[in-house]
Write an enzyme that holds these catalytic residues in place. Structure first.
Site, PDB file in Angstrom:
ATOM      1  N   ILE A 149      54.950  -3.562  -0.191  1.00 13.87           N
ATOM      2  CA  ILE A 149      54.384  -2.939  -1.381  1.00 13.87           C
ATOM      3  C   ILE A 149      53.010  -3.535  -1.679  1.00 13.87           C
ATOM      4  CG2 ILE A 149      54.787  -2.309  -3.784  1.00 13.87           C
ATOM      5  CD1 ILE A 149      56.831  -1.217  -1.680  1.00 13.87           C
ATOM      6  N   GLU A 150      51.987  -2.736  -1.478  1.00 12.19           N
ATOM      7  CA  GLU A 150      50.608  -3.185  -1.628  1.00 12.19           C
ATOM      8  C   GLU A 150      49.983  -2.770  -2.955  1.00 12.19           C
ATOM      9  OE1 GLU A 150      47.935  -4.235   1.502  1.00 12.19           O
ATOM     10  OE2 GLU A 150      49.525  -5.530   0.775  1.00 12.19           O
TER      11      GLU A 150
END
Length: 291
Positions: A149-150
């Site tokens: 998850i960026e």
């Protein structure tokens, strides 16, 4: 970028001097690679057949959370991928599907969105079966889900982790949903710390690359990650390309990094970013010997 990489090498060499003998006592033989970032990397089957990986992560399912879904594997043909997955698994490899990546096409705006996404993953990519559901990989299924998850809000990824894990309760002989996360090196990574706080994530690939801080202070951050999650297997994530900040020359990997990370009781192995770069450099041939 090369200066930052040099700093990592210097710190690694100093670390092994302070730590004493370079003999690795915590060898696991586990090497994870991300696949799906470049069509020229070759097929998933080819990656597994190299013999240098134990876990392969298909990346990325990069749109989710709003009733729309998209699997971006850089132009690789999806037909036939199911057979490749089964081939890899038959040879002892674990195959994960990674959610997230770069871009802004995903988030979980509510607990219901997390529940809906868990159900979608279970019936579309994992071991669930439901009449009328399209399964891109046919009757093949991945072994688990990776949280990469960026961007976006970190909300509700803990709900997603719990909901996915709940599918395991009906299985006694195996665990059809295994969970993994791939956070940035600076502790904590707020994008995934709620999911990690559930205690359900069995493998954590810490990305010790991509910025100068990670290159210079990797050992400090490594200690934070291993202490924070003693019940998870922590992997040291490194790039296969020397053009990426944080690259460690194989010699320094052996003498500087490996002796340090393998002292941790929950050391898991080495994660390599990514298959295309590794195909060019053959970095994993060194990693598999020393991991």
């Amino acid at each position: 970028m090369r200066r930052a990489a040099s700093v990592l090498v210097l710190v690694a060499v100093v670390s092994v001097f302070l730590a004493g003998p370079a003999a690795a006592t915590g060898k696991t033989g586990q090497v994870t690679v991300f696949w799906g970032r470049n069509k020229a990397e070759g097929s998933l089957r080819e990656a597994c057949d190299t013999g240098t990986y134990t876990i392969v992560v298909i990346s990325f399912l990069n749109v989710f959370g709003h009733g729309k879904y998209n699997l971006d594997i850089s132009g690789h043909p999806i037909p036939g991928l199911g057979d490749d997955i089964k081939h890899c698994q038959s040879n002892g490899h674990l195959v994960y599907l990674s959610i997230g990546g770069s871009g802004n096409g995903y988030s979980l705006p509510s607990a219901k969105a997390a529940d809906d996404f868990a159900e979608y993953l279970w019936f579309t990519y994992l071991a669930g079966t439901r009449p009328g559901t399209h399964r891109p990989f046919g009757d093949a299924y991945v072994d688990g889900i990776d949280f990469f998850i960026e961007t976006g809000s970190p909300a509700n990824y803990d709900v997603l982790a719990k909901r996915l894990w709940n599918y395991n309760k009906d299985f006694r002989a195996r665990t059809p949903v295994q969970l993994m996360a791939t956070p940035r090196c600076k502790f904590p990574d707020r994008q995934v710390d709620r999911a990690l706080a559930t205690g359900l994530v069995g493998r954590i690939n810490v990305r010790f690359y991509g910025d100068g801080y990670c290159a210079a202070y990797w050992q400090l951050e490594w200690e934070k990650w291993t202490k924070a999650y003693p019940d998870s297997q922590i992997y040291v994530g490194l790039p296969a390309s020397e053009q990426v900040v944080g690259y460690v020359h194989p010699k320094n990997l052996f003498y500087g990094v490996v002796p340090v990370v393998q002292k941790a009781a929950n050391y898991g192995g080495i994660m390599i970013w990514e298959r295309f770069a590794d195909k060019q450099s053959n970095y994993s041939s060194y990693a598999i010997q020393w991991a």
